[in-house]
Design a protein around this motif. Sequence first.
Motif, short mmCIF file in Angstrom:
data_model
loop_
_atom_site.label_atom_id
_atom_site.label_comp_id
_atom_site.label_asym_id
_atom_site.label_seq_id
_atom_site.Cartn_x
_atom_site.Cartn_y
_atom_site.Cartn_z
N ILE A 173 -11.58 1.79 -0.96
CA ILE A 173 -12.46 2.79 -0.97
C ILE A 173 -12.31 3.66 -2.56
CG2 ILE A 173 -13.00 5.05 0.06
CD1 ILE A 173 -11.88 4.05 2.74
N PRO A 174 -13.43 3.47 -3.38
CA PRO A 174 -13.36 4.12 -4.76
C PRO A 174 -13.38 5.47 -4.97
CG PRO A 174 -15.62 3.20 -4.31
CD PRO A 174 -14.83 2.87 -3.06
N ASP A 175 -13.94 6.14 -3.68
CA ASP A 175 -14.05 7.73 -4.04
C ASP A 175 -12.82 8.56 -3.39
OD1 ASP A 175 -15.38 10.24 -2.30
OD2 ASP A 175 -15.84 10.01 -4.39
N PRO A 176 -12.27 9.08 -4.00
CA PRO A 176 -10.97 9.58 -3.65
C PRO A 176 -11.10 10.45 -2.61
CG PRO A 176 -11.11 9.84 -6.12
CD PRO A 176 -12.33 9.37 -5.60
N LYS A 177 -12.24 11.38 -2.52
CA LYS A 177 -12.50 12.34 -1.44
C LYS A 177 -12.61 11.54 0.01
CE LYS A 177 -15.35 16.11 0.14
NZ LYS A 177 -16.37 16.98 -0.22
N GLU A 178 -13.20 10.55 -0.31
CA GLU A 178 -13.71 9.61 0.90
C GLU A 178 -12.12 8.70 1.44
OE1 GLU A 178 -16.33 9.22 3.05
OE2 GLU A 178 -17.04 10.88 1.79
N ARG A 180 -9.27 10.06 1.09
CA ARG A 180 -8.54 11.06 1.85
C ARG A 180 -8.82 11.07 3.01
NH1 ARG A 180 -8.53 13.65 -3.20
NH2 ARG A 180 -10.27 14.78 -2.74
N LYS A 181 -10.38 11.24 3.42
CA LYS A 181 -10.79 11.45 4.77
C LYS A 181 -10.45 10.22 5.55
CE LYS A 181 -15.23 12.28 7.11
NZ LYS A 181 -16.59 12.58 6.90
N TYR A 182 -10.59 8.86 4.95
CA TYR A 182 -10.18 7.87 5.86
C TYR A 182 -8.84 7.83 6.19
CZ TYR A 182 -9.85 3.08 7.26
OH TYR A 182 -9.48 1.63 7.97
N LYS A 183 -7.73 7.94 5.16
CA LYS A 183 -6.54 8.08 5.45
C LYS A 183 -6.17 8.93 6.52
CE LYS A 183 -3.52 9.84 2.59
NZ LYS A 183 -2.95 10.09 1.20
N LEU A 239 12.40 2.65 1.63
CA LEU A 239 11.60 2.66 0.46
C LEU A 239 10.39 1.57 0.59
CD1 LEU A 239 11.24 3.90 -2.54
CD2 LEU A 239 12.54 1.89 -3.35
N PHE A 240 9.27 2.40 0.42
CA PHE A 240 7.94 1.52 0.58
C PHE A 240 6.71 2.08 -0.25
CE2 PHE A 240 8.20 4.62 4.26
CZ PHE A 240 6.84 5.20 4.15
N VAL A 241 5.82 1.30 -0.50
CA VAL A 241 4.68 1.69 -1.24
C VAL A 241 3.45 2.49 -0.38
CG1 VAL A 241 2.70 0.79 -2.52
CG2 VAL A 241 4.93 -0.25 -2.73
N SER A 242 3.27 3.75 -1.16
CA SER A 242 2.30 4.52 -0.07
C SER A 242 1.08 3.85 0.20
CB SER A 242 2.26 5.61 -0.89
OG SER A 242 1.57 5.37 -2.11
N PRO A 243 0.40 4.50 1.20
CA PRO A 243 -0.97 3.84 1.64
C PRO A 243 -1.94 3.65 0.50
CG PRO A 243 -0.13 5.54 3.27
CD PRO A 243 0.64 5.66 1.99
N SER A 244 -1.93 4.43 -0.48
CA SER A 244 -2.96 4.41 -1.64
C SER A 244 -2.69 3.15 -2.37
CB SER A 244 -3.08 5.68 -2.40
OG SER A 244 -1.66 5.90 -3.11
N GLY A 245 -1.31 2.78 -2.25
CA GLY A 245 -1.02 1.54 -3.32
C GLY A 245 -0.38 1.90 -4.53
N ASP A 246 -0.55 3.41 -5.08
CA ASP A 246 -0.08 3.75 -6.30
C ASP A 246 1.08 4.62 -6.34
OD1 ASP A 246 -1.39 6.10 -5.54
OD2 ASP A 246 -2.46 6.34 -7.41
N GLY A 247 1.66 4.80 -5.18
CA GLY A 247 2.90 5.62 -5.08
C GLY A 247 4.18 5.04 -4.30
N LEU A 248 5.06 5.68 -4.12
CA LEU A 248 6.36 5.16 -3.52
C LEU A 248 6.91 6.39 -2.25
CD1 LEU A 248 8.62 3.51 -5.89
CD2 LEU A 248 7.44 2.22 -3.97
#
Length: 306
Positions: A173-178, A180-183, A239-248
């Motif tokens: 999902i490219p739009d950050p707002k969408e 966050r809503k999906y998550k 220790l695992f990668v966050s749902p967004s894929g760019d965090g821990l």
Amino acid sequence: MEVSRKAILDKTHYGLNIYAYVLRQYYPGETVLSLSGRDCKPAKNPFNADKPTLLVKVVDGCATHTDSEEAIAQGNVFDFAALHFSLEGQALLDKLNEDLHLRIGKQQGFYAQADSQPAVALPEIVKPAAPVFSYFNKPVTNVTPSRQASLVEVYNLIKGNEFASCTSTLRNIPDPKEARKYKAQNFDYVTFSGTFSKRNDANLQRHSGLLTIDFDHIQDIPSLKTALLNDHYFETELLFVSPSGDGLKWVIPIDLTQTKHQDYFKAVANYVSHTYHLEIDQSGKDISRACFLPHDSEIFINPKYL
């Protein structure tokens, strides 16, 4: 095939099972080693009049020991085994391979399977109970837990395919707002720091002894993951990668007999800032902080639980 030290360490949980095996020869029927964090609790030392002075821990992938009374020299598992077997070098390695039934260098074909199990089971090392906390079904607006879950159960859920579909969808999902809503609507979550009657700090039933540190928008995740796993001050529980894929998500143990949850969080945040030059999500100071469960096939759990 010559038996190597590395091959033996790989088959004996860094050599901890060798310590357990040797100690069991002196103390049959007793619990000879109990894990406590990265180290083992003090154990009886047969080379120091059976006093509980033997301290065993894993350092750089190899189990080592010291004696609090210096009855024996500091050394590694092979030095300790040498005291028992009165052997050194290759002769010692071959003896360990034989007596512990490691079968290093043995053919492992179909017809060898019947003989592939040890004739005598290796003594087990007592594992600590995995921490327990509250589990919540999606969406995040649901603040009533469905059940309690353990660290090992969540590890298996994240490692498996339970959340693979929603994780893949979120990351596309490219739009950050969408996104966050999906998550918020599609991910189950847990409160790693404890069990709750409702997700609110005031409704804490029991603290788990865990603290979650969120690293967001990390450019080099593999390097940070390696650094955290090798951190000298904090033991990694999960220790695992966050749902967004760019965090821990870094889950570590805390001692609430020393300080409060929020004060511990501030101390860790300051440490991370000075050591790794990174700022962490301040919402982690809340005991009831929700942590979404993604898919991560490379998730790490402290091996003491497995």
